[in-house]
Design a protein around this motif. Structure first.
Motif, PDB file in Angstrom:
ATOM      1  N   VAL A 117       0.861  -1.167   0.000  1.00 16.04           N
ATOM      2  CA  VAL A 117       0.000   0.000   0.000  1.00 16.04           C
ATOM      3  C   VAL A 117       0.906   1.228   0.000  1.00 16.04           C
ATOM      4  CG1 VAL A 117      -0.213  -0.044   2.529  1.00 16.04           C
ATOM      5  CG2 VAL A 117      -1.870   1.224   1.178  1.00 16.04           C
ATOM      6  N   VAL A 118       0.549   2.221  -0.823  1.00 17.80           N
ATOM      7  CA  VAL A 118       1.373   3.426  -0.966  1.00 17.80           C
ATOM      8  C   VAL A 118       0.489   4.660  -0.905  1.00 17.80           C
ATOM      9  CG1 VAL A 118       3.104   4.625  -2.368  1.00 17.80           C
ATOM     10  CG2 VAL A 118       2.860   2.131  -2.562  1.00 17.80           C
ATOM     11  N   GLY A 119       0.871   5.620  -0.105  1.00 14.04           N
ATOM     12  CA  GLY A 119       0.183   6.899  -0.083  1.00 14.04           C
ATOM     13  C   GLY A 119       0.633   7.730  -1.279  1.00 14.04           C
ATOM     14  N   VAL A 120      -0.306   8.127  -2.116  1.00 14.48           N
ATOM     15  CA  VAL A 120       0.022   8.886  -3.334  1.00 14.48           C
ATOM     16  C   VAL A 120      -0.372  10.345  -3.131  1.00 14.48           C
ATOM     17  CG1 VAL A 120      -0.448   9.155  -5.790  1.00 14.48           C
ATOM     18  CG2 VAL A 120      -0.190   6.867  -4.803  1.00 14.48           C
ATOM     19  N   SER A 121       0.620  11.222  -3.219  1.00 15.61           N
ATOM     20  CA  SER A 121       0.419  12.633  -2.885  1.00 15.61           C
ATOM     21  C   SER A 121       0.413  13.565  -4.088  1.00 15.61           C
ATOM     22  CB  SER A 121       1.533  13.086  -1.936  1.00 15.61           C
ATOM     23  OG  SER A 121       2.799  13.018  -2.593  1.00 15.61           O
ATOM     24  N   GLY A 122       0.864  13.064  -5.239  1.00 14.89           N
ATOM     25  CA  GLY A 122       1.048  13.938  -6.384  1.00 14.89           C
ATOM     26  C   GLY A 122       2.475  14.405  -6.538  1.00 14.89           C
ATOM     27  N   GLY A 123       3.374  13.863  -5.692  1.00 11.63           N
ATOM     28  CA  GLY A 123       4.790  14.205  -5.752  1.00 11.63           C
ATOM     29  C   GLY A 123       5.614  13.109  -6.400  1.00 11.63           C
ATOM     30  N   ILE A 124       6.861  13.430  -6.709  1.00 12.14           N
ATOM     31  CA  ILE A 124       7.736  12.509  -7.427  1.00 12.14           C
ATOM     32  C   ILE A 124       8.059  11.251  -6.627  1.00 12.14           C
ATOM     33  CG2 ILE A 124       9.780  13.796  -6.661  1.00 12.14           C
ATOM     34  CD1 ILE A 124       9.376  11.884 -10.016  1.00 12.14           C
ATOM     35  N   ASP A 125       8.300  11.389  -5.327  1.00 15.23           N
ATOM     36  CA  ASP A 125       8.711  10.235  -4.524  1.00 15.23           C
ATOM     37  C   ASP A 125       7.609   9.172  -4.438  1.00 15.23           C
ATOM     38  OD1 ASP A 125      11.253  11.306  -3.960  1.00 15.23           O
ATOM     39  OD2 ASP A 125      10.470  12.457  -2.288  1.00 15.23           O
ATOM     40  N   SER A 126       6.380   9.611  -4.178  1.00 12.48           N
ATOM     41  CA  SER A 126       5.286   8.635  -4.092  1.00 12.48           C
ATOM     42  C   SER A 126       4.942   8.067  -5.460  1.00 12.48           C
ATOM     43  CB  SER A 126       4.051   9.262  -3.439  1.00 12.48           C
ATOM     44  OG  SER A 126       3.471  10.265  -4.244  1.00 12.48           O
ATOM     45  N   ALA A 127       5.126   8.871  -6.504  1.00  7.16           N
ATOM     46  CA  ALA A 127       4.855   8.382  -7.854  1.00  7.16           C
ATOM     47  C   ALA A 127       5.847   7.292  -8.248  1.00  7.16           C
ATOM     48  CB  ALA A 127       4.903   9.532  -8.857  1.00  7.16           C
ATOM     49  N   VAL A 128       7.120   7.530  -7.972  1.00  9.70           N
ATOM     50  CA  VAL A 128       8.142   6.533  -8.289  1.00  9.70           C
ATOM     51  C   VAL A 128       7.947   5.277  -7.449  1.00  9.70           C
ATOM     52  CG1 VAL A 128      10.611   6.008  -8.113  1.00  9.70           C
ATOM     53  CG2 VAL A 128       9.857   8.156  -9.155  1.00  9.70           C
ATOM     54  N   THR A 129       7.705   5.447  -6.155  1.00  4.14           N
ATOM     55  CA  THR A 129       7.530   4.299  -5.267  1.00  4.14           C
ATOM     56  C   THR A 129       6.344   3.441  -5.690  1.00  4.14           C
ATOM     57  OG1 THR A 129       8.493   5.492  -3.385  1.00  4.14           O
ATOM     58  CG2 THR A 129       7.120   3.578  -2.882  1.00  4.14           C
ATOM     59  N   SER A 130       5.221   4.059  -5.971  1.00  2.77           N
ATOM     60  CA  SER A 130       4.032   3.290  -6.357  1.00  2.77           C
ATOM     61  C   SER A 130       4.232   2.594  -7.701  1.00  2.77           C
ATOM     62  CB  SER A 130       2.801   4.190  -6.401  1.00  2.77           C
ATOM     63  OG  SER A 130       3.007   5.319  -7.227  1.00  2.77           O
ATOM     64  N   THR A 131       4.971   3.234  -8.607  1.00  4.16           N
ATOM     65  CA  THR A 131       5.238   2.601  -9.899  1.00  4.16           C
ATOM     66  C   THR A 131       6.158   1.396  -9.739  1.00  4.16           C
ATOM     67  OG1 THR A 131       5.020   4.755 -11.004  1.00  4.16           O
ATOM     68  CG2 THR A 131       6.052   2.978 -12.254  1.00  4.16           C
ATOM     69  N   LEU A 132       7.186   1.533  -8.937  1.00  5.06           N
ATOM     70  CA  LEU A 132       8.093   0.413  -8.679  1.00  5.06           C
ATOM     71  C   LEU A 132       7.340  -0.748  -8.036  1.00  5.06           C
ATOM     72  CD1 LEU A 132      11.186   2.393  -7.342  1.00  5.06           C
ATOM     73  CD2 LEU A 132      11.038   1.193  -9.529  1.00  5.06           C
ATOM     74  N   CYS A 133       6.447  -0.431  -7.102  1.00  5.50           N
ATOM     75  CA  CYS A 133       5.640  -1.484  -6.478  1.00  5.50           C
ATOM     76  C   CYS A 133       4.749  -2.165  -7.519  1.00  5.50           C
ATOM     77  CB  CYS A 133       4.780  -0.903  -5.360  1.00  5.50           C
ATOM     78  SG  CYS A 133       5.698  -0.420  -3.871  1.00  5.50           S
ATOM     79  N   ALA A 134       4.174  -1.375  -8.413  1.00  8.42           N
ATOM     80  CA  ALA A 134       3.308  -1.933  -9.455  1.00  8.42           C
ATOM     81  C   ALA A 134       4.071  -2.870 -10.376  1.00  8.42           C
ATOM     82  CB  ALA A 134       2.676  -0.804 -10.265  1.00  8.42           C
ATOM     83  N   MET A 135       5.336  -2.567 -10.594  1.00  6.03           N
ATOM     84  CA  MET A 135       6.155  -3.383 -11.499  1.00  6.03           C
ATOM     85  C   MET A 135       6.488  -4.752 -10.924  1.00  6.03           C
ATOM     86  SD  MET A 135       8.648  -0.311 -12.901  1.00  6.03           S
ATOM     87  CE  MET A 135       9.698  -1.367 -13.916  1.00  6.03           C
ATOM     88  N   THR A 136       6.169  -4.987  -9.654  1.00  5.60           N
ATOM     89  CA  THR A 136       6.416  -6.301  -9.044  1.00  5.60           C
ATOM     90  C   THR A 136       5.373  -7.334  -9.474  1.00  5.60           C
ATOM     91  OG1 THR A 136       5.049  -5.829  -7.100  1.00  5.60           O
ATOM     92  CG2 THR A 136       7.395  -5.208  -6.982  1.00  5.60           C
ATOM     93  N   ASP A 137       4.267  -6.883 -10.041  1.00 10.32           N
ATOM     94  CA  ASP A 137       3.112  -7.731 -10.383  1.00 10.32           C
ATOM     95  C   ASP A 137       2.340  -8.181  -9.155  1.00 10.32           C
ATOM     96  OD1 ASP A 137       3.505  -7.620 -13.153  1.00 10.32           O
ATOM     97  OD2 ASP A 137       4.946  -9.274 -13.087  1.00 10.32           O
ATOM     98  N   LEU A 138       2.737  -7.690  -7.978  1.00  6.94           N
ATOM     99  CA  LEU A 138       1.994  -7.976  -6.760  1.00  6.94           C
ATOM    100  C   LEU A 138       0.861  -6.957  -6.616  1.00  6.94           C
ATOM    101  CD1 LEU A 138       5.024  -8.534  -4.354  1.00  6.94           C
ATOM    102  CD2 LEU A 138       3.607 -10.311  -5.416  1.00  6.94           C
ATOM    103  N   GLU A 139      -0.040  -7.232  -5.681  1.00  6.32           N
ATOM    104  CA  GLU A 139      -1.148  -6.311  -5.456  1.00  6.32           C
ATOM    105  C   GLU A 139      -0.626  -4.971  -4.914  1.00  6.32           C
ATOM    106  OE1 GLU A 139      -5.087  -6.050  -2.584  1.00  6.32           O
ATOM    107  OE2 GLU A 139      -4.383  -8.022  -3.259  1.00  6.32           O
TER     108      GLU A 139
END
Length: 262
Positions: free
Chosen positions: A27-49
């Motif tokens: 789970v990732v808090g998305v704020s509209g900033g670069i750090d949360s955007a990169v983190t959530s994208t990297l998490c998405a690339m794992t193919d995990l939920e």
């Protein structure tokens, strides 16, 4: 930096960690900033939920728009990404209404900003708990280990820190590589706790480029005697903040009882 290889390394690390922890993803808090955007994208690339959580608290519309744009883009690219919006404005207002009044406006602003971050941390752990997910932190190296620019038990309260060994400039390089929206890439960094007009640079007193340069120079053995002018100003600022915020970076002090007293 070998951007593609670093990206793959982080994604593999995230996937391995979640697998060993026997959880479904992050789970990732998305704020509209670069750090949360990169983190959530990297998490998405794992193919995990992956669950992206918006947590507005009197949020400026610019931040809301960028966060929603990023989530929409991420969901169009990855079928393992979901999202939820938890509006914490009424929770925050009720909390503040039940707190005693304080005359010192500077202390009020700082404390209320930290309170927002801690409400968001609690919200992320709620969503993580009911969905079997770990909380992925969004702090970078300058924030987490340089100047301590985060809230203790707020955005500092996480299960894993996938980008905490990346300088801010490196986060941007990853962001470009993983196709973070241009609106986020080009936005001035802001924690969103005090309005869009108050940037991280306004709060800290130096840009991330300046702080990163000083952090690298210190790691290479440079001292105050090696700087002058603006560089010396930033060195002194960095050193002051680093010392002041060690309580965030170090383990919680434990009062050890001598054996003879037991």
């Amino acid at each position: 930096m070998k951007v593609d290889k670093v990206t793959d390394h982080i994604v593999t690390w995230l996937k391995d960690y979640a697998t060993k922890a026997r959880v479904k993803g992050y789970v990732v808090g998305v704020s509209g900033g670069i750090d949360s955007a990169v983190t959530s994208t990297l998490c998405a690339m794992t193919d995990l939920e992956v669950l992206c959580v918006e947590m507005p608290i009197h949020q400026h519309q610019d931040h809301v728009t960028r966060a929603q744009e990023h989530i929409k883009q991420l969901k169009s690219r990855f079928n393992n990404v979901g999202d939820v919006r938890s509006d914490l404005t009424p929770v925050f207002d009720t909390f503040i209404d039940n707190m005693p009044a304080i005359d010192d406006s500077a202390l009020v602003d700082l404390t209320r900003g930290n309170t927002r971050a801690r409400l968001r941390m609690t919200t992320l752990y709620y969503h993580g708990g009911v969905n079997g997910l770990l909380v992925a932190g969004t702090g970078n190296k300058v924030e987490d280990f340089g100047v301590g620019f985060y809230t203790k038990y707020g955005d500092g309260g996480v299960d894993v820190s996938p980008i905490a060994d990346l300088m801010k400039s490196e986060v941007y390089k990853i962001g470009q590589h993983v196709l973070v929206p241009d609106s986020i890439m080009n936005a001035a960094p802001s924690d969103g706790l005090y309005g869009a007009e108050r940037t991280d640079e306004d709060q800290i007193g130096a840009s991330y480029d300046e702080l990163e340069m000083i952090m690298n120079e210190i790691d290479n053995g440079k001292t105050a005697a090696d700087f002058s002018g603006r560089k010396l100003e930033v060195f002194n600022l960095y050193s002051q903040l680093n010392k002041k915020n060690q309580h965030k970076m170090n383990p919680i002090p434990v009062c050890t009882i001598p054996e003879k007293l037991k």
